[in-house]
Design a protein around this motif. Structure first.
Motif, short mmCIF file in Angstrom:
data_model
loop_
_atom_site.label_atom_id
_atom_site.label_comp_id
_atom_site.label_asym_id
_atom_site.label_seq_id
_atom_site.Cartn_x
_atom_site.Cartn_y
_atom_site.Cartn_z
N ALA A 1 0.80 -1.23 0.00
CA ALA A 1 0.00 0.00 0.00
C ALA A 1 0.84 1.28 0.00
O ALA A 1 0.54 2.21 -0.78
N PRO A 2 1.89 1.40 0.81
CA PRO A 2 2.67 2.65 0.80
C PRO A 2 3.33 2.93 -0.55
O PRO A 2 3.42 4.09 -0.97
N TYR A 3 3.77 1.88 -1.23
CA TYR A 3 4.38 2.07 -2.55
C TYR A 3 3.34 2.57 -3.56
O TYR A 3 3.62 3.45 -4.37
N TRP A 4 2.15 2.01 -3.49
CA TRP A 4 1.09 2.44 -4.40
C TRP A 4 0.66 3.88 -4.11
O TRP A 4 0.31 4.63 -5.03
N THR A 5 0.70 4.26 -2.86
CA THR A 5 0.38 5.66 -2.51
C THR A 5 1.37 6.61 -3.15
O THR A 5 0.99 7.66 -3.70
N LEU A 6 2.67 6.26 -3.10
CA LEU A 6 3.69 7.08 -3.74
C LEU A 6 3.51 7.09 -5.26
O LEU A 6 3.63 8.13 -5.92
N PHE A 7 3.19 5.93 -5.80
CA PHE A 7 3.05 5.81 -7.24
C PHE A 7 1.88 6.64 -7.78
O PHE A 7 1.98 7.25 -8.85
N GLU A 8 0.80 6.66 -7.06
CA GLU A 8 -0.39 7.39 -7.52
C GLU A 8 -0.17 8.89 -7.60
O GLU A 8 -0.95 9.60 -8.25
N LYS A 9 0.89 9.38 -6.97
CA LYS A 9 1.21 10.81 -7.06
C LYS A 9 1.99 11.16 -8.31
O LYS A 9 2.18 12.34 -8.62
N LYS A 10 2.43 10.13 -9.06
CA LYS A 10 3.23 10.36 -10.26
C LYS A 10 2.33 10.51 -11.48
O LYS A 10 1.37 9.77 -11.66
N ASP A 11 2.69 11.46 -12.33
CA ASP A 11 1.99 11.61 -13.60
C ASP A 11 2.64 10.76 -14.69
O ASP A 11 1.97 10.31 -15.62
N GLN A 12 3.94 10.54 -14.58
CA GLN A 12 4.64 9.72 -15.55
C GLN A 12 5.94 9.21 -14.92
O GLN A 12 6.32 9.62 -13.83
N GLY A 13 6.59 8.30 -15.65
CA GLY A 13 7.85 7.76 -15.16
C GLY A 13 7.68 6.45 -14.42
O GLY A 13 6.65 5.80 -14.48
N VAL A 14 8.72 6.06 -13.70
CA VAL A 14 8.75 4.76 -13.03
C VAL A 14 9.10 4.92 -11.56
O VAL A 14 10.04 5.64 -11.22
N LEU A 15 8.33 4.26 -10.71
CA LEU A 15 8.68 4.14 -9.30
C LEU A 15 9.27 2.74 -9.14
O LEU A 15 8.57 1.74 -9.30
N TYR A 16 10.57 2.69 -8.87
CA TYR A 16 11.30 1.42 -8.84
C TYR A 16 11.63 1.06 -7.40
O TYR A 16 12.33 1.79 -6.70
#
Length: 244
Positions: free
Chosen positions: A127-142
């Motif tokens: 869940a915490p990773y998805w929370t960070l990811f949802e704030k991104k408009d583009q790119g990769v959260l690795y």
């Protein structure tokens, strides 16, 4: 009309096969095996085939998306976090089967409670990773193997740092277009005239959505052994009776 179509098809097949016969080269021998190679050049590949290949790529490879959440080792990190939080050590046999998904229903039922606990933990842990990811408009959260996060502004920047991941993101390189440059088939035939090995190598040229050109190589290796040893088990029809 039907006869003309049949005549045309037969003529086309004769021309193709006749031309391919000239492409067969004997490379040499090893023991009782003879090694042959067939190379089909781009000029010999029908335009219709490449048109069909591009259509297949367009329909199946997919359209590039602008953002991803991806893990270096998601399952390994999940096991590590689960054991750290619960104090429970996961058996090696369980780890291997859970990670590969290679198990039958009996194994699943025997381990169902542990699997359900791990699945529930996975949802909360991610869940915490998805929370960070949802704030991104583009790119990769690795997410790295140690749980730390590296943020990339674009997918291309991520793939530059991690070229080993390129196979998983073919849509960025194929761009809905692909054409065969040549196809090379290298095969071995033993003294009994039986095929023992075959390697097919297809070299393709692709153009991505940005107009960049890429070369791709696909290789299929086939080894054939133990001729005449396969036993076909008779079909068990139970108490069924064939009716006329």
């Amino acid at each position: 009309m039907e006869r003309r179509l049949v005549d045309f098809a037969e003529t086309a097949v004769d021309l193709v096969l006749g031309e391919l016969k000239n492409n067969v080269v004997q490379l040499g021998t090893e023991g009782d095996e003879t090694i042959y190679q067939v190379r089909v050049a781009r000029s010999q590949i029908p335009t219709l085939l490449n048109a069909g290949l591009s259509l297949f790529v367009y329909d199946n490879v997919g359209v590039p998306v602008s953002r991803f959440l991806t893990y270096e080792d998601e399952i390994g990190l999940l096991f590590q976090r689960y054991e750290a939080v619960t104090g429970e050590t996961l058996p090696e046999e369980f780890r291997a089967k859970y990670a590969s998904g290679d198990y039958d229903d009996a194994w699943y039922q025997a381990n169902r409670r542990l699997i359900e606990r791990l699945d529930t933990f996975s949802t909360d842990w991610n869940a915490p990773y998805w929370t960070l990811f949802e704030k991104k408009d583009q790119g990769v959260l690795y997410v790295k193997a140690d749980g730390s996060v590296q943020d990339y502004d674009t997918v291309q920047a991520f793939l530059t740092d991690h070229p080993e991941q390129k196979y998983h993101y073919l849509e960025y390189y194929m761009g809905g277009s692909a054409a065969l440059c040549d196809v090379v088939c290298t095969f071995r035939v033993n003294g009994a005239g039986k095929l023992t090995a075959n390697q097919i190598q297809a070299n393709l040229k692709t153009t991505d959505s940005a107009g960049g050109s890429h070369a791709m190589q696909m290789v299929l290796d086939l080894t054939i052994t133990d001729y005449g040893t396969t036993t076909v088990a008779p079909l068990d029809v139970g108490d069924r009776v064939m009716r006329s």
